[in-house]
Design an enzyme around this catalytic site. Structure first.
Site, PDB file in Angstrom:
ATOM      1  N   TYR A   1      -2.976  -0.519   9.801  1.00 54.93           N
ATOM      2  CA  TYR A   1      -2.894  -0.927   8.399  1.00 54.93           C
ATOM      3  C   TYR A   1      -1.557  -0.508   7.800  1.00 54.93           C
ATOM      4  O   TYR A   1      -0.855  -1.315   7.176  1.00 54.93           O
ATOM      5  CB  TYR A   1      -4.050  -0.310   7.617  1.00 54.93           C
ATOM      6  CG  TYR A   1      -4.076  -0.665   6.157  1.00 54.93           C
ATOM      7  CD1 TYR A   1      -4.562  -1.892   5.727  1.00 54.93           C
ATOM      8  CD2 TYR A   1      -3.621   0.239   5.193  1.00 54.93           C
ATOM      9  CE1 TYR A   1      -4.585  -2.226   4.382  1.00 54.93           C
ATOM     10  CE2 TYR A   1      -3.644  -0.077   3.842  1.00 54.93           C
ATOM     11  CZ  TYR A   1      -4.127  -1.314   3.444  1.00 54.93           C
ATOM     12  OH  TYR A   1      -4.146  -1.636   2.111  1.00 54.93           O
TER      13      TYR A   1
ATOM     14  N   SER B   1       0.837  -1.196   0.000  1.00 54.05           N
ATOM     15  CA  SER B   1       0.000   0.000   0.000  1.00 54.05           C
ATOM     16  C   SER B   1       0.873   1.247   0.000  1.00 54.05           C
ATOM     17  O   SER B   1       2.043   1.210   0.415  1.00 54.05           O
ATOM     18  CB  SER B   1      -0.895  -0.005   1.254  1.00 54.05           C
ATOM     19  OG  SER B   1      -1.534   1.241   1.434  1.00 54.05           O
TER      20      SER B   1
END
Length: 259
Positions: free
Chosen positions: A164, A151
């Site tokens: 995350y 990500s």
């Protein structure tokens, strides 16, 4: 040598076996499809049996060799069971793609241990355990490809990165550690870094048209990503063509990260 023969020798995945977690939706589904259509026998691993069956049925209808394994990757026992079931279908894999993930984003001050533990279990522990299960075998056979989907939050904090972002940053470090251990034996280990892609994992942002438009404007190509944008990159990274590419984070983001 014809151009078709040359390209086939570089990029064909004929005879290879791939395991793709999170392969029944979003980027993972597109990756599973790309690998299968490039010639690999693909085992798709995810939770939902309905979505898994639909994915495999689509690939089978296209003449691909595919199967599915339903698994809960939130527990170590679940990951281990999934690995063994996946290996039973077409044999030990040559290619492992870790695309399964959870995207829980409470504010940092409200981030509790349950969210932290779930995030790390799916986004980091499962890729580690699957790598430990399949990586040594790939090295012993002299060929392997391990690919993690990370990500933008692995590189910069925004929109409440929280646990995350930590998990994805650690996943990129895991790829480098795996590359250090196994690349001398023919196993490359890399990560693909998406920009904003309209998938179920990004449902929270996808529901806000203004934010979606702002994210598209930040790219250099003028649009947000599509799952199919990853097909070429994943076939390259899974094939013989990428033998000298390892330990890298490959950005497939339309220039999002540099704008």
């Amino acid at each position: 040598m014809t151009s078709q023969t040359y390209l086939s020798e570089l990029f064909s995945l004929d005879g290879r076996v791939a395991v793709v977690t999170g392969g029944s939706s979003g980027i993972g589904r597109a990756i599973a499809g790309a690998l299968a259509r490039a010639g690999a026998s693909v085992v798709v691993v995810a939770r939902g049996e309905k979505e898994l069956a639909a994915t495999v049925d689509e690939l089978s209808a296209d003449g691909c060799r595919a199967a599915w394994v339903s698994a809960d990757l939130r527990t170590r026992d679940g990951v281990r069971a999934a690995a063994e079931k996946a290996a039973e279908v077409f044999g030990e894999p040559d290619i492992l793609v870790n695309s399964a993930g959870v995207n829980l984003r409470p504010p940092m001050g409200e981030l509790g241990e349950e969210v932290w533990d779930t995030t790390m279990a799916v986004n980091l522990d499962a890729p580690y355990l699957l790598g430990q299960r399949f990586g040594p075998g790939m090295a012993a056979r002299g060929f392997g490809r391990i690919l993690h989907i990370t990500s933008q939050q692995a590189h910069r904090a925004f929109v409440q990165s929280g646990a995350y972002g930590v998990s994805k940053g650690a996943l990129e470090s895991l790829a480098r550690s795996q590359a250090e251990a196994w690349s001398p034996h023919g196993v490359t280990c890399n990560t693909l870094v998406p920009g904003f892609v309209m998938t179920p994992l990004n449902a929270r942002l996808s529901s806000d048209p203004e934010k979606v438009a702002a994210l598209a404007a930040r790219t250099l190509v003028g649009r947000n990503g599509l799952a199919e944008d990853f097909a070429g990159a994943v076939v390259f990274l899974a094939s013989r063509a990428s033998a000298y590419v390892t330990g890298q984070a490959i950005f497939v983001d339309g220039g999002f990260s540099v704008h």
